[in-house]
Scaffold this motif. Structure first.
Motif, PDB file in Angstrom:
ATOM      1  N   GLU A  19       0.838  -1.203   0.000  1.00 51.01           N
ATOM      2  CA  GLU A  19       0.000   0.000   0.000  1.00 51.01           C
ATOM      3  C   GLU A  19       0.875   1.256   0.000  1.00 51.01           C
ATOM      4  N   LEU A  20       1.945   1.230   0.772  1.00 52.27           N
ATOM      5  CA  LEU A  20       2.797   2.402   0.945  1.00 52.27           C
ATOM      6  C   LEU A  20       3.462   2.815  -0.363  1.00 52.27           C
ATOM      7  N   HIS A  21       4.098   1.875  -1.056  1.00 49.39           N
ATOM      8  CA  HIS A  21       4.817   2.286  -2.274  1.00 49.39           C
ATOM      9  C   HIS A  21       3.857   2.604  -3.427  1.00 49.39           C
ATOM     10  N   ASN A  22       2.685   1.976  -3.426  1.00 45.43           N
ATOM     11  CA  ASN A  22       1.697   2.338  -4.449  1.00 45.43           C
ATOM     12  C   ASN A  22       1.113   3.727  -4.198  1.00 45.43           C
ATOM     13  N   ARG A  23       0.930   4.096  -2.954  1.00 43.68           N
ATOM     14  CA  ARG A  23       0.458   5.450  -2.626  1.00 43.68           C
ATOM     15  C   ARG A  23       1.501   6.484  -3.047  1.00 43.68           C
ATOM     16  N   PHE A  24       2.777   6.150  -2.853  1.00 38.85           N
ATOM     17  CA  PHE A  24       3.847   7.065  -3.253  1.00 38.85           C
ATOM     18  C   PHE A  24       3.815   7.266  -4.770  1.00 38.85           C
ATOM     19  N   THR A  25       3.663   6.169  -5.507  1.00 42.83           N
ATOM     20  CA  THR A  25       3.560   6.256  -6.969  1.00 42.83           C
ATOM     21  C   THR A  25       2.366   7.107  -7.379  1.00 42.83           C
ATOM     22  N   GLU A  26       1.241   6.876  -6.728  1.00 39.77           N
ATOM     23  CA  GLU A  26       0.016   7.606  -7.040  1.00 39.77           C
ATOM     24  C   GLU A  26       0.185   9.110  -6.866  1.00 39.77           C
ATOM     25  N   GLU A  27       0.779   9.528  -5.770  1.00 39.08           N
ATOM     26  CA  GLU A  27       0.977  10.956  -5.516  1.00 39.08           C
ATOM     27  C   GLU A  27       1.941  11.566  -6.526  1.00 39.08           C
ATOM     28  N   MET A  28       2.955  10.806  -6.895  1.00 33.74           N
ATOM     29  CA  MET A  28       3.920  11.269  -7.891  1.00 33.74           C
ATOM     30  C   MET A  28       3.235  11.497  -9.242  1.00 33.74           C
ATOM     31  N   ILE A  29       2.363  10.567  -9.617  1.00 28.17           N
ATOM     32  CA  ILE A  29       1.641  10.684 -10.882  1.00 28.17           C
ATOM     33  C   ILE A  29       0.707  11.887 -10.874  1.00 28.17           C
ATOM     34  N   LYS A  30       0.047  12.122  -9.762  1.00 25.77           N
ATOM     35  CA  LYS A  30      -0.911  13.223  -9.681  1.00 25.77           C
ATOM     36  C   LYS A  30      -0.240  14.580  -9.893  1.00 25.77           C
ATOM     37  N   ILE A  31       1.021  14.699  -9.495  1.00 28.50           N
ATOM     38  CA  ILE A  31       1.732  15.972  -9.630  1.00 28.50           C
ATOM     39  C   ILE A  31       2.049  16.273 -11.098  1.00 28.50           C
ATOM     40  N   GLN A  32       2.570  15.275 -11.819  1.00 23.17           N
ATOM     41  CA  GLN A  32       2.873  15.442 -13.245  1.00 23.17           C
ATOM     42  C   GLN A  32       2.427  14.179 -13.990  1.00 23.17           C
TER      43      GLN A  32
END
Length: 288
Positions: free
Chosen positions: A258-271
């Motif tokens: 869950e943790l690393h997928n959330r990190f990926t998700e937030e990164m994608i949302k920015i750019q």
């Protein structure tokens, strides 16, 4: 014979200067977006479902940005065949490599996590040049064996070891107790045989790989995220490391996933434009 032909063609094209490769990329953008409409339904569906609050015009602009960036990835991947080490270092700036090296200094292996974001392929070369400790890159083999073999030989030019997903455990066991990094591109679509764990990712019910978390807990190695973002200048990137998990033993099942997928998700949302939207990420649904 076919493998040799593919390798020869990649080598010849890789010798072209960047200005010419980017001219080819500009032409590919027109062909893929306006001509062939490469996976256009997939891209628009993925974007619309991931960003339900964006307007049709906003989705269209995001799609165009993705299609402009995607051909750059293609030509830059070909260039990896002959790019010099100093050019790799110049094109991907390591912002904080000490975040990985401190784990090595403690005698630990590192579970690296990244995504199909930015130029993850060139990131293999940059990771290879960062350290002489073993660098494992975990990958899902392509259906075309000839292209798979040619491309893996390209990826290994600076010392990385390509490890098929099915073989990762034997390599991890062999390296237990020694500094190394095993890099997972963890946002791919699993088969039902590989995972049965769903979570919400970009506003959608998503089947995700759990191997990164399981191996981290098995080895008690720290989990470090490798964020490869694009700089404003074309063809230039940065890599920032973030330790997501220092001690995997204190995490419950699936928490690391869950943790690393959330990190990926937030990164994608920015750019968003730098993620691989043409991938059929949500083709697996829950079985009733």
């Amino acid at each position: 014979m076919r493998k040799k032909s593919i390798a020869t063609l990649l080598y010849i094209v890789s010798l072209l200067p960047y200005w010419l490769l980017y001219s080819i990329s500009d032409l590919l953008y027109i062909l893929l977006f306006y001509g062939f409409k490469y996976r256009k339904k997939v891209v628009y569906s993925n974007l619309t479902n991931s960003f339900p609050h964006k307007t049709t015009d906003e989705i269209h602009e995001l799609a165009k940005k993705f299609y402009k960036f995607f051909p750059d990835l293609l030509v830059e991947a070909v260039k990896m065949r002959t790019i010099r080490a100093e050019e790799v270092v110049k094109r991907i700036e390591l912002i904080n490599e000490e975040e990985v090296l401190r784990h090595f200094a403690q005698g630990k292996g590192v579970i690296g996590v990244t995504a199909h974001y930015g130029n993850w392929e060139l990131g293999i070369h940059r990771l290879s040049l960062m350290t002489n400790y073993p660098r494992l890159v975990i990958y899902k083999p392509l259906n075309n064996k000839d292209f798979n073999d040619v491309y893996n030989s390209l990826r290994c030019r600076f010392g990385a070891t390509m490890v098929p997903m099915k073989q990762i455990l034997r390599h991890i066991v062999r390296l237990k107790g020694t500094p190394h990094i095993s890099m997972f591109v963890a946002d791919q679509t699993p088969t039902y045989q590989d995972s049965d764990y769903f979570m919400e990712f970009l506003n959608q019910d998503t089947l995700v790989y759990t191997g990164t978390g399981r191996i981290a807990k098995m080895t008690n190695n720290p989990v470090v995220y490798c964020h490869i973002g694009r700089k404003k200048k074309r063809g230039y990137y940065f890599c920032k490391f973030t330790t997501l998990v220092e001690d995997p033993s204190v995490f419950k099942e699936h928490e690391i996933t869950e943790l690393h997928n959330r990190f990926t998700e937030e990164m994608i949302k920015i750019q968003p434009e730098y993620w691989l939207w043409s991938h059929k990420r949500w083709k697996r649904k829950r079985r009733s």
